[in-house]
Design a protein around this motif. Structure first.
Motif, short mmCIF file in Angstrom:
data_model
loop_
_atom_site.label_atom_id
_atom_site.label_comp_id
_atom_site.label_asym_id
_atom_site.label_seq_id
_atom_site.Cartn_x
_atom_site.Cartn_y
_atom_site.Cartn_z
N ASN A 188 5.33 16.83 5.55
CA ASN A 188 6.36 17.19 5.87
C ASN A 188 6.88 16.18 6.95
O ASN A 188 6.37 15.70 7.59
N GLY A 189 8.33 15.45 6.69
CA GLY A 189 8.62 14.67 7.71
C GLY A 189 9.28 13.72 6.81
O GLY A 189 9.20 13.79 5.22
N LEU A 190 10.05 12.81 6.75
CA LEU A 190 10.83 11.02 6.33
C LEU A 190 10.16 9.86 7.13
O LEU A 190 10.01 10.35 8.62
N LEU A 191 9.54 9.06 6.31
CA LEU A 191 9.20 7.27 6.62
C LEU A 191 10.05 6.55 6.04
O LEU A 191 10.37 7.03 5.16
N GLY A 192 10.08 5.77 6.78
CA GLY A 192 11.42 4.49 5.96
C GLY A 192 10.79 3.25 7.14
O GLY A 192 10.25 3.21 8.25
N LEU B 263 15.26 -3.44 6.16
CA LEU B 263 15.51 -4.65 6.55
C LEU B 263 16.57 -5.16 6.08
O LEU B 263 17.14 -4.50 4.49
N GLU B 264 17.50 -5.25 7.00
CA GLU B 264 19.58 -6.43 5.98
C GLU B 264 19.10 -7.57 6.00
O GLU B 264 17.98 -8.27 6.09
N HIS B 265 19.96 -7.68 5.37
CA HIS B 265 20.44 -8.79 4.02
C HIS B 265 21.98 -9.12 3.87
O HIS B 265 22.56 -8.34 4.58
N SER B 266 22.09 -10.43 3.74
CA SER B 266 23.77 -10.49 3.87
C SER B 266 24.73 -9.59 3.15
O SER B 266 25.09 -8.78 3.82
N HIS B 267 24.45 -8.81 2.15
CA HIS B 267 25.04 -8.81 1.43
C HIS B 267 24.28 -7.62 0.66
O HIS B 267 24.80 -7.16 -0.18
N SER B 268 22.82 -6.89 0.94
CA SER B 268 22.42 -5.95 0.52
C SER B 268 21.07 -5.19 1.74
O SER B 268 21.22 -6.06 2.73
N THR B 269 20.71 -4.06 1.60
CA THR B 269 19.57 -3.63 2.09
C THR B 269 18.37 -3.02 1.27
O THR B 269 19.20 -2.73 0.50
N VAL B 270 17.46 -3.55 1.62
CA VAL B 270 16.20 -2.74 1.32
C VAL B 270 15.49 -1.63 2.01
O VAL B 270 16.19 -1.72 3.39
N CYS B 271 15.88 -0.01 1.81
CA CYS B 271 15.26 1.35 2.25
C CYS B 271 14.39 1.95 1.55
O CYS B 271 14.92 1.99 -0.23
N LEU B 272 13.29 1.73 2.52
CA LEU B 272 12.19 2.78 1.28
C LEU B 272 11.80 4.35 2.55
O LEU B 272 12.23 3.67 3.41
N TYR B 273 12.26 4.66 1.63
CA TYR B 273 11.53 6.16 1.78
C TYR B 273 9.99 7.26 1.40
O TYR B 273 10.13 7.35 0.16
N GLY B 274 10.09 7.99 2.31
CA GLY B 274 8.53 8.49 1.90
C GLY B 274 8.47 9.63 2.47
O GLY B 274 9.36 10.50 3.40
N SER B 275 9.02 11.29 1.35
CA SER B 275 8.99 12.50 1.79
C SER B 275 9.01 13.01 1.39
O SER B 275 8.45 12.67 -0.02
N LYS B 276 8.10 14.29 0.70
CA LYS B 276 8.54 15.68 0.46
C LYS B 276 9.22 15.87 -0.64
O LYS B 276 9.00 16.25 -1.67
N THR B 277 10.28 15.98 -0.13
CA THR B 277 11.31 16.42 -0.90
C THR B 277 12.70 15.63 -0.79
O THR B 277 12.54 14.65 0.27
N LEU B 278 13.85 15.60 -0.61
CA LEU B 278 14.71 15.04 -0.84
C LEU B 278 15.84 15.22 0.29
O LEU B 278 17.08 14.45 0.35
N GLU C 174 0.93 -1.11 -0.16
CA GLU C 174 -0.03 -0.31 -0.10
C GLU C 174 1.02 0.71 0.07
O GLU C 174 2.33 1.00 0.26
N HIS C 175 -0.52 2.21 0.30
CA HIS C 175 0.82 3.67 0.12
C HIS C 175 1.87 4.12 0.74
O HIS C 175 2.21 3.48 2.43
N ILE C 176 2.89 4.01 0.33
CA ILE C 176 4.29 3.98 1.71
C ILE C 176 3.23 5.23 2.80
O ILE C 176 3.56 5.48 4.23
N LEU C 177 2.20 6.19 2.94
CA LEU C 177 1.42 6.46 4.24
C LEU C 177 1.05 6.88 5.08
O LEU C 177 1.05 6.20 6.06
N GLN C 178 0.79 5.32 4.83
CA GLN C 178 -0.11 3.71 5.64
C GLN C 178 0.48 3.21 6.10
O GLN C 178 1.38 2.41 6.33
#
Ligand SMILES: [Zn+2]
Length: 510
Positions: free
Chosen positions: A269-273, A276-291, A118-122
């Protein structure tokens, strides 16, 4: 003769296409080109077997994420066929399992998967780092735990996955994707755990490679609104990764690592994130108005997640090595996997002279304040085995868990006359174990005592196994830092003795 050969070749190809035969591994097909009603078609051929009735499993949980996600809930229309295309009986047992009759003769099993994204806002039920998402024209994040499963009776087989995808998509992952043609990639993994351990970000490439020591680090970025941003993030990450390497003794225990970063613009405004770590990678999810705030947030997350290359990757128990995706038994050592990882994250910047003693003291203060919101009389080992049920206490592994690491570090420095602390302990554990050699959950504290000092066994008994209050005041005093328990404030002692100053120097280099 030539014509005959060609005809035979065409005939062979068409047979192969119509009925994939069983081999010694799972052969999966994921079709990201034909997404209908937000569902993707998945099919696979099970490995060669003599199983009469097989139990097909979709994960209830995945390693590192202690929320039951029940990935079976997104699977529908599961069917099985023999080599003549005749349907084989399938019964749904519960949310995450199906019984397939005559598995020995099943050559194709097919189903549909909704992405459950679903949308990252939820915040609740919204985008979560172990979930998958697919948008045919722009981006797909595949966590194989949500798109593929395995048979309970066939857990040792490898996986070969063929992905049909948009011609402009590039696969960013810790696994190597072999490009067959514009719209077809193939990837292999030695077993289900390894497949799930390597998610992939599919999108038009916005990637930058870094060299940190001998390790190649990929930064892959996707945002619908912002392109060519991976280079900016990579520049910010480079110095933190180099300092992490120095902290770990000048060598990283992985050859390659990938940061897979997804950003979504949100109106507030603000930042949602979520990460999840993995052995050789990480998935990072972010929601924000600007970068604007993304690099700083990413550095915090990246630092913690990257330190996971020590534990659990190289130091973990049998429960993690043989993770049961359906009914996982949790290890009692979350104080190690999350607590020590978070401690390294806060200890590294001061040890590497990136921040001052004042700033470090402030971080300790924040952790103590953070811990105050939780029940600190609980045993951390018990809380660890009950992490799923005790979600209300789980975040304390990042607060009290990190402070356990801090006290352990000071105690080890004290016992060794400043010579070794948690940095050396983690290196010793990594050498003893490593990615494919787990420890026995019940033996770890004894092993650590053998590797370091017999006295340290008591420390674990008191503060990790039993819920005795952490001796923060007494331990911080050993290194010339005061702690007022009543006000909960930490400060630098102006009248520290030479002994206190020398132990502090050994501990944090200042
Ligand atoms: Zn973590």
């Amino acid at each position: 003769m030539k014509i005959f050969k060609i005809t035979l070749a065409i005939l062979l190809i068409s047979i192969r296409l119509s009925a994939q035969v069983q081999t010694n591994h799972y052969q999966y097909n994921i079709d990201l080109l034909n997404i209908k009603h937000d569902q993707v078609s998945v099919s696979f051929t099970p490995p060669k077997n003599k199983v009469k009735t097989g139990t097909f499993v979709m994960p209830k949980l995945v390693p590192g994420y202690y929320d039951a996600m029940n990935f079976g809930q997104y699977v529908s229309d599961l069917k099985a066929f023999d080599k003549n295309g005749k349907a084989i009986n399938v019964t749904k047992v519960d949310t995450n399992t199906w019984k397939v009759s005559d598995l020995e003769h099943a050559v194709k099993i097919s189903y549909q998967v909704a992405d459950g994204w679903e949308h990252i806002l939820q915040n609740t039920g919204g985008a979560k780092s172990p979930a998958s998402m697919f948008r045919k024209d722009s981006v797909a994040i595949i966590n194989y735990n949500s798109l593929s499963g395995y048979f309970k009776e066939l857990t040792n087989a490898g996986f070969k996955v063929t992905v049909k995808k948009n011609a402009k998509f590039y696969a960013s992952s810790a696994l190597k994707y072999q490009v067959i043609n514009d719209t077809t990639d193939v990837v292999s993994a030695s077993d289900y755990r390894h497949l799930v351990d390597a998610p992939v970000l599919y999108c038009a490439p916005d990637t930058t490679w870094l060299k940190v020591g001998n390790t190649r680090v990929l930064i892959s970025f996707y945002s619908a609104e912002h392109q060519n941003h991976s280079k900016i993030l990579a520049e910010k990450l480079k110095s933190i990764l180099e300092n992490q390497m120095a902290y770990l003794g000048g060598k990283l225990p992985v050859k390659e690592y990938a940061f897979l970063i997804y950003h979504e613009s949100i109106p507030k405004n603000g930042l949602l994130g979520d990460g999840l770590e993995h052995s050789h990678s990480t998935v990072c999810l972010y929601g924000s108005k600007t970068l604007d705030r993304l690099p700083k947030a990413l550095m915090g997350v990246a630092s913690h997640e990257f330190f996971h290359i020590l534990t659990p990757l190289n130091i973990h128990s049998e429960q993690i090595q043989n993770f049961d995706f359906l009914n996982p038994k949790l290890s009692r050592h979350l104080w190690l996997y999350e607590g020590m990882t978070e401690y390294a994250t806060i200890h590294m910047p001061v040890k590497q002279h990136m921040i001052s003693l004042d700033e470090f003291v402030k971080t300790i203060n924040d952790k103590i304040k953070g811990m105050a919101g939780f029940d600190n009389n609980l045993s951390m080992t018990e809380m660890s085995t009950q992490a799923i049920q005790r979600q209300d206490q789980y975040m304390n592994f990042y607060q009290k868990g990190a402070l356990v690491g801090l006290c352990l570090d000071i105690r080890l420095r004290e016992l060794s006359n400043g010579k070794s602390g948690t940095q050396e302990l983690m290196q010793a554990l990594m050498k003893k174990y490593g990615p494919e050699k787990p420890f026995k959950d019940e033996e770890l504290f004894d092993v650590i005592s053998t590797l370091s000092f017999p006295h340290i066994r008591q420390f674990f008994q008191d503060y990790v196994e039993n819920g005795h209050p952490l001796p923060l005041g007494a331990y911080l005093q050993k290194v010339g830092i005061s702690y007022d328990e009543k006000t909960g404030t930490v400060g630098i002692m102006s009248s520290a003795s030479p002994g206190q100053l020398s132990l502090r120097k050994a501990w944090i280099g200042i």
